[in-house]
Scaffold this motif. Structure first.
Motif, PDB file in Angstrom:
ATOM      1  N   VAL A  36       0.884  -1.166   0.000  1.00  0.00           N
ATOM      2  CA  VAL A  36       0.000   0.000   0.000  1.00  0.00           C
ATOM      3  C   VAL A  36       0.919   1.212   0.000  1.00  0.00           C
ATOM      4  CG1 VAL A  36      -1.861   1.240   1.146  1.00  0.00           C
ATOM      5  CG2 VAL A  36      -1.749  -1.266   1.323  1.00  0.00           C
ATOM      6  N   ALA A  37       0.979   1.903  -1.123  1.00  0.00           N
ATOM      7  CA  ALA A  37       1.991   2.953  -1.295  1.00  0.00           C
ATOM      8  C   ALA A  37       1.388   4.180  -1.958  1.00  0.00           C
ATOM      9  CB  ALA A  37       3.150   2.406  -2.124  1.00  0.00           C
ATOM     10  N   ARG A  56      -8.415   8.248  -1.553  1.00  0.00           N
ATOM     11  CA  ARG A  56      -8.844   7.205  -2.493  1.00  0.00           C
ATOM     12  C   ARG A  56      -7.776   6.132  -2.554  1.00  0.00           C
ATOM     13  NH1 ARG A  56     -14.135   8.884  -3.604  1.00  0.00           N
ATOM     14  NH2 ARG A  56     -14.089  11.117  -4.049  1.00  0.00           N
ATOM     15  N   ALA A  57      -8.177   4.867  -2.412  1.00  0.00           N
ATOM     16  CA  ALA A  57      -7.271   3.729  -2.590  1.00  0.00           C
ATOM     17  C   ALA A  57      -7.682   3.002  -3.863  1.00  0.00           C
ATOM     18  CB  ALA A  57      -7.354   2.790  -1.393  1.00  0.00           C
ATOM     19  N   VAL A  67      -2.526   4.813  -2.921  1.00  0.00           N
ATOM     20  CA  VAL A  67      -3.338   5.759  -2.160  1.00  0.00           C
ATOM     21  C   VAL A  67      -2.866   7.163  -2.527  1.00  0.00           C
ATOM     22  CG1 VAL A  67      -3.899   6.595   0.165  1.00  0.00           C
ATOM     23  CG2 VAL A  67      -3.689   4.127  -0.259  1.00  0.00           C
ATOM     24  N   ASP A  68      -3.819   8.087  -2.715  1.00  0.00           N
ATOM     25  CA  ASP A  68      -3.427   9.461  -3.048  1.00  0.00           C
ATOM     26  C   ASP A  68      -3.118  10.249  -1.780  1.00  0.00           C
ATOM     27  OD1 ASP A  68      -6.058   9.505  -2.180  1.00  0.00           O
ATOM     28  OD2 ASP A  68      -6.709  11.016  -3.631  1.00  0.00           O
ATOM     29  N   ASP A  73      -0.598   7.996   5.769  1.00  0.00           N
ATOM     30  CA  ASP A  73      -1.959   7.660   5.325  1.00  0.00           C
ATOM     31  C   ASP A  73      -2.037   6.211   4.868  1.00  0.00           C
ATOM     32  OD1 ASP A  73      -2.859  10.309   5.671  1.00  0.00           O
ATOM     33  OD2 ASP A  73      -2.395  10.857   3.591  1.00  0.00           O
ATOM     34  N   CYS A  74      -1.040   5.791   4.092  1.00  0.00           N
ATOM     35  CA  CYS A  74      -1.034   4.439   3.529  1.00  0.00           C
ATOM     36  C   CYS A  74      -1.042   3.383   4.630  1.00  0.00           C
ATOM     37  CB  CYS A  74       0.200   4.237   2.643  1.00  0.00           C
ATOM     38  SG  CYS A  74       0.138   5.153   1.086  1.00  0.00           S
TER      39      CYS A  74
END
Ligand code: MN
Length: 256
Positions: A36-37, A56-57, A67-68, A73-74
């Motif tokens: 998840v990056a 958003r993922a 992920v933006d 966050d990730c």
């Protein structure tokens, strides 16, 4: 369900960086890897967390998401939502360029591992002190060794490891030391220029970073071609100073 440990991989150079790909592939030897990056480069964002906008993922394949947002966050989103079970280990990297000494306070790569540490998980960040074209495979193989160690014993809560690997030009990383964080010299350069509209802009930092020699430090080790592993404590309280200040009062309020 697999009985292999689940390993979450993130970074700050973005999902499409070769350093992340090399690390994720190498860690398949140790466990099931989920990635998840960030969907774009987030270097230098440190511990930024997105609290005022939606995230958003986007699925990019089995156990793969972009992920933006930031590395923090990730990791937050992965652990609390995206992953089917808690990871046994979180690894952030491999960063393009070192994260030595005071760099850890700016680094998004280190921040990703910090988030995992705060959530109670074993975590390390790994960075390569190389130059383009980076050869990530030796650092990835070294990361596998660190991953095996992290999974083989328990770690004090709210701690993590910060790993810096020297540029070995493709050769295996043979030497490492447990090191303290050193002292960076950033050169304090600000470039001031005019933009095409005639307004002033500033560009922080120069091309060359230096360091002050500190016995046993990560900077000294990597400069000597030795990988450095630095344990970091996320308790930022300076306990000796706290004890010293215990009976110190503030100057009285101004009389108006
Ligand atoms: Mn980076």
């Amino acid at each position: 369900m697999s009985s292999r440990p689940l390993i979450l991989v993130t970074n700050d150079d973005g999902y499409y960086s070769r350093g992340l790909t090399a690390l994720a592939e190498a860690l398949e030897a140790v466990g099931d890897v989920a990635v998840v990056a960030p969907d774009r480069e987030q270097s230098g964002v440190a511990r930024m967390i997105s609290l005022g906008r939606p995230l958003r993922a986007r699925p990019r394949g089995p156990s793969r998401w972009t992920v933006d947002g930031s590395p923090t966050d990730c990791v937050y989103l992965a652990i609390h939502n995206l992953l089917p079970r808690p990871p046994a280990l979180v690894v952030s990297g491999i960063n393009r360029g070192p994260n030595l000494a005071d760099d850890v306070t700016y680094s998004g790569t280190v921040a990703g591992a910090m988030e995992a540490a705060l959530l109670g998980l074993p975590a390390f960040a790994i960075s390569l002190d190389g130059h383009s074209p980076f050869e990530f495979e030796p650092a990835a193989a070294f990361g596998v060794r660190v991953a095996r160690l992290m999974l083989s014993r328990s770690w004090a809560p709210r701690t993590m490891l910060n790993v810096n690997v020297p540029d070995t030009k493709g050769a295996p990383v043979e030497r490492f030391v447990w090191a303290r964080g050193g002292r960076r010299d950033y050169g304090h350069i600000v470039t001031e220029r005019l933009d095409p509209r005639g307004r002033t802009y500033y560009w922080l930092g120069g091309n060359r970073l230096d360091y002050e020699p500190v016995e046993g430090s990560d900077c000294d080790a990597v400069a000597a071609g030795v990988a450095a592993i630095t344990p970091l404590d996320l308790d930022l309280t300076h306990h000796a100073l706290l004890a010293e200040l215990r009976d110190v009062d503030l100057p009285g309020p101004e009389k108006s």
